[in-house]
Design a protein around this motif. Structure first.
Motif, PDB file in Angstrom:
ATOM      1  N   LEU A   8     -13.383  10.551 -35.655  1.00 45.44           N
ATOM      2  CA  LEU A   8     -13.685   9.177 -36.065  1.00 45.44           C
ATOM      3  C   LEU A   8     -12.761   8.817 -37.215  1.00 45.44           C
ATOM      4  N   ALA A   9     -12.005   7.721 -37.044  1.00 50.61           N
ATOM      5  CA  ALA A   9     -11.041   7.308 -38.062  1.00 50.61           C
ATOM      6  C   ALA A   9     -11.233   5.849 -38.414  1.00 50.61           C
ATOM      7  N   ALA A  10     -11.263   5.542 -39.707  1.00 53.07           N
ATOM      8  CA  ALA A  10     -11.203   4.156 -40.155  1.00 53.07           C
ATOM      9  C   ALA A  10      -9.755   3.692 -40.059  1.00 53.07           C
ATOM     10  N   LEU A  11      -9.539   2.566 -39.403  1.00 48.41           N
ATOM     11  CA  LEU A  11      -8.191   2.054 -39.189  1.00 48.41           C
ATOM     12  C   LEU A  11      -8.124   0.583 -39.566  1.00 48.41           C
ATOM     13  N   HIS A  12      -7.060   0.217 -40.288  1.00 44.70           N
ATOM     14  CA  HIS A  12      -6.795  -1.197 -40.568  1.00 44.70           C
ATOM     15  C   HIS A  12      -6.051  -1.842 -39.412  1.00 44.70           C
ATOM     16  N   ASP A  13      -5.163  -1.088 -38.800  1.00 43.33           N
ATOM     17  CA  ASP A  13      -4.315  -1.622 -37.739  1.00 43.33           C
ATOM     18  C   ASP A  13      -5.097  -1.646 -36.424  1.00 43.33           C
ATOM     19  N   ILE A  14      -5.490  -2.823 -35.993  1.00 43.58           N
ATOM     20  CA  ILE A  14      -6.309  -2.951 -34.795  1.00 43.58           C
ATOM     21  C   ILE A  14      -5.561  -2.471 -33.565  1.00 43.58           C
ATOM     22  N   ASN A  15      -4.247  -2.685 -33.513  1.00 38.86           N
ATOM     23  CA  ASN A  15      -3.497  -2.259 -32.341  1.00 38.86           C
ATOM     24  C   ASN A  15      -3.348  -0.743 -32.251  1.00 38.86           C
ATOM     25  N   LEU A  16      -3.446  -0.034 -33.366  1.00 37.90           N
ATOM     26  CA  LEU A  16      -3.535   1.423 -33.289  1.00 37.90           C
ATOM     27  C   LEU A  16      -4.870   1.831 -32.687  1.00 37.90           C
ATOM     28  N   ALA A  17      -5.933   1.105 -33.062  1.00 38.00           N
ATOM     29  CA  ALA A  17      -7.253   1.398 -32.492  1.00 38.00           C
ATOM     30  C   ALA A  17      -7.268   1.156 -30.989  1.00 38.00           C
ATOM     31  N   THR A  18      -6.684   0.043 -30.549  1.00 39.74           N
ATOM     32  CA  THR A  18      -6.697  -0.254 -29.114  1.00 39.74           C
ATOM     33  C   THR A  18      -5.806   0.703 -28.338  1.00 39.74           C
TER      34      THR A  18
ATOM     35  N   SER B 148     -12.133  -1.898 -25.177  1.00 37.89           N
ATOM     36  CA  SER B 148     -11.706  -3.019 -24.339  1.00 37.89           C
ATOM     37  C   SER B 148     -12.783  -4.081 -24.193  1.00 37.89           C
ATOM     38  N   GLU B 149     -14.043  -3.707 -24.398  1.00 34.16           N
ATOM     39  CA  GLU B 149     -15.136  -4.664 -24.285  1.00 34.16           C
ATOM     40  C   GLU B 149     -15.481  -5.315 -25.617  1.00 34.16           C
ATOM     41  N   VAL B 150     -15.343  -4.568 -26.693  1.00 33.60           N
ATOM     42  CA  VAL B 150     -15.768  -5.056 -28.011  1.00 33.60           C
ATOM     43  C   VAL B 150     -14.742  -5.985 -28.639  1.00 33.60           C
ATOM     44  N   LEU B 151     -13.444  -5.624 -28.545  1.00 33.40           N
ATOM     45  CA  LEU B 151     -12.425  -6.373 -29.277  1.00 33.40           C
ATOM     46  C   LEU B 151     -11.976  -7.606 -28.497  1.00 33.40           C
ATOM     47  N   THR B 152     -12.807  -8.621 -28.548  1.00 29.56           N
ATOM     48  CA  THR B 152     -12.527  -9.892 -27.903  1.00 29.56           C
ATOM     49  C   THR B 152     -11.967 -10.883 -28.922  1.00 29.56           C
ATOM     50  N   PRO B 153     -11.285 -11.939 -28.473  1.00 30.88           N
ATOM     51  CA  PRO B 153     -10.820 -12.972 -29.416  1.00 30.88           C
ATOM     52  C   PRO B 153     -11.964 -13.554 -30.238  1.00 30.88           C
TER      53      PRO B 153
ATOM     54  N   ALA C 252      -2.867  -7.361 -22.073  1.00 32.73           N
ATOM     55  CA  ALA C 252      -2.765  -6.000 -21.548  1.00 32.73           C
ATOM     56  C   ALA C 252      -1.392  -5.454 -21.892  1.00 32.73           C
ATOM     57  N   HIS C 253      -1.348  -4.254 -22.463  1.00 36.96           N
ATOM     58  CA  HIS C 253      -0.065  -3.644 -22.796  1.00 36.96           C
ATOM     59  C   HIS C 253       0.750  -3.461 -21.513  1.00 36.96           C
ATOM     60  N   PRO C 254       2.020  -3.865 -21.534  1.00 39.22           N
ATOM     61  CA  PRO C 254       2.805  -3.821 -20.293  1.00 39.22           C
ATOM     62  C   PRO C 254       3.035  -2.420 -19.742  1.00 39.22           C
ATOM     63  N   GLN C 255       2.912  -1.389 -20.575  1.00 36.06           N
ATOM     64  CA  GLN C 255       3.139  -0.023 -20.109  1.00 36.06           C
ATOM     65  C   GLN C 255       1.842   0.742 -19.869  1.00 36.06           C
ATOM     66  N   THR C 256       0.883   0.616 -20.795  1.00 38.87           N
ATOM     67  CA  THR C 256      -0.340   1.416 -20.708  1.00 38.87           C
ATOM     68  C   THR C 256      -1.512   0.666 -20.093  1.00 38.87           C
TER      69      THR C 256
ATOM     70  N   PRO D 249      -5.671  -2.695 -24.202  1.00 31.77           N
ATOM     71  CA  PRO D 249      -5.644  -3.976 -24.911  1.00 31.77           C
ATOM     72  C   PRO D 249      -4.560  -4.026 -25.975  1.00 31.77           C
ATOM     73  N   LEU D 250      -3.957  -5.170 -26.107  1.00 37.15           N
ATOM     74  CA  LEU D 250      -2.916  -5.414 -27.108  1.00 37.15           C
ATOM     75  C   LEU D 250      -3.231  -6.742 -27.755  1.00 37.15           C
ATOM     76  N   VAL D 251      -3.437  -6.743 -29.073  1.00 37.66           N
ATOM     77  CA  VAL D 251      -3.883  -7.937 -29.780  1.00 37.66           C
ATOM     78  C   VAL D 251      -2.692  -8.651 -30.397  1.00 37.66           C
ATOM     79  N   ALA D 252      -2.541  -9.930 -30.062  1.00 42.30           N
ATOM     80  CA  ALA D 252      -1.494 -10.781 -30.655  1.00 42.30           C
ATOM     81  C   ALA D 252      -2.185 -11.796 -31.546  1.00 42.30           C
ATOM     82  N   PHE D 253      -1.820 -11.795 -32.823  1.00 44.52           N
ATOM     83  CA  PHE D 253      -2.438 -12.702 -33.782  1.00 44.52           C
ATOM     84  C   PHE D 253      -1.617 -13.984 -33.916  1.00 44.52           C
ATOM     85  N   SER D 254      -2.302 -15.090 -34.005  1.00 38.05           N
ATOM     86  CA  SER D 254      -1.645 -16.389 -34.166  1.00 38.05           C
ATOM     87  C   SER D 254      -1.403 -16.647 -35.639  1.00 38.05           C
ATOM     88  N   PRO D 255      -0.227 -17.173 -36.013  1.00 33.12           N
ATOM     89  CA  PRO D 255       0.039 -17.462 -37.418  1.00 33.12           C
ATOM     90  C   PRO D 255      -0.879 -18.559 -37.942  1.00 33.12           C
TER      91      PRO D 255
END
Length: 260
Positions: free
Chosen positions: A194-204, A225-230, A245-249, A252-258
């Motif tokens: 169990l790891a606390a992570l700031h980087d959401i894309n590392l978690a996904t 994949s079920e919890v991390l919704t927009p 969806a990550h193009p290779q794996t 989930p891949l999260v893209a944040f809007s500026p």
């Protein structure tokens, strides 16, 4: 929950303020789970409780049926290891000596380290990517190098439960991917991580299960994949995000809007 981590009704107060509020959380055995949430959500505090480093005001923590707070310290250190966010030592020790301290719970009161201990230390130093630093004084290392040394020390304990507070802290991208890949492989080998992570894309990218903290409470938990919704990311972090969806794996891949 047989074999896994089970925390129930955890309360923690600091200076009279409720930091962790009635938290229940579980982590299945042999899985790699992420704990995420905004700054101040209570992640570090909760991890210290789950590692039995500090006692809560109320609640219980069990792993594989053992109540961690009821175990002698040495026995507990053979079950759970913990890497803090900025863990380090100011003692003038070599990297090899620091990592070897992780073998202490496995020694008798008057016994010394043996050949098996030396082999384990060498193996985890290699696994953590610090073999080239083995003879360096740990106080001369960078923050990222120290972080990997402390990970190696935790691995040397050879526990079945590994807790980490921001294991990617201070690391460059290549080192982050290396460390998260190592944790993923440990989980596949049967270790509960169990790891606390700031980087959401590392978690996904690496974690199949996620626990989301907000204001000291579990806001959501379940498959990543079920919890991390927009919608969740907007409510918890106050940001706009698109989950792709990550193009290779395919994960989930999260893209944040500026911000506008």
């Amino acid at each position: 929950m047989s074999g896994g981590l089970d925390a129930s009704r955890i309360d923690v107060r600091i200076d009279g303020r409720l930091i962790v509020d009635g938290v229940d959380c579980t982590v299945a055995p042999g899985t790699f789970s992420a704990m995420i949430g905004p700054n101040g959500a209570g992640k570090s505090t909760l991890l210290r409780i789950l590692a039995a480093v500090e006692r809560p005001e109320a609640g219980t923590v069990e792993f594989a049926g053992d109540k961690l707070f009821e175990l002698p310290r040495r026995q507990r250190a053979r079950i759970v290891s913990f890497v803090e966010q900025d863990s380090s030592t100011e003692l003038s020790l070599t990297v090899r000596d620091v990592v070897a301290l992780g073998r202490t719970p496995h020694h008798g009161l008057f016994s010394d380290a043996g050949a098996d201990d030396d082999a384990i230390v060498a193996r985890v130093i290699e696994a953590a990517g610090v073999a080239s630093l083995a003879d360096r004084d740990v106080t001369t290392l960078s923050g990222g190098e120290r972080q990997r040394v402390m990970l190696a020390k935790a691995l040397a304990q050879e526990t079945q439960l590994l807790l980490l507070d921001e294991p990617s802290n201070h690391l460059d991208i290549a080192a982050q991917l290396s460390v998260l890949g190592l944790l993923e492989r440990l989980a596949l080998s049967g270790v509960t991580v169990l790891a606390a992570l700031h980087d959401i894309n590392l978690a996904t990218a690496y974690c199949d299960h996620v626990i989301v903290l907000r204001n000291g409470r579990v806001f959501a938990a379940g498959p990543t994949s079920e919890v991390l919704t927009p919608e969740l990311l907007s409510e918890v972090y106050g940001v706009q995000a698109t989950v792709l969806a990550h193009p290779q794996t395919g994960r989930p891949l999260v893209a944040f809007s500026p911000s506008v």
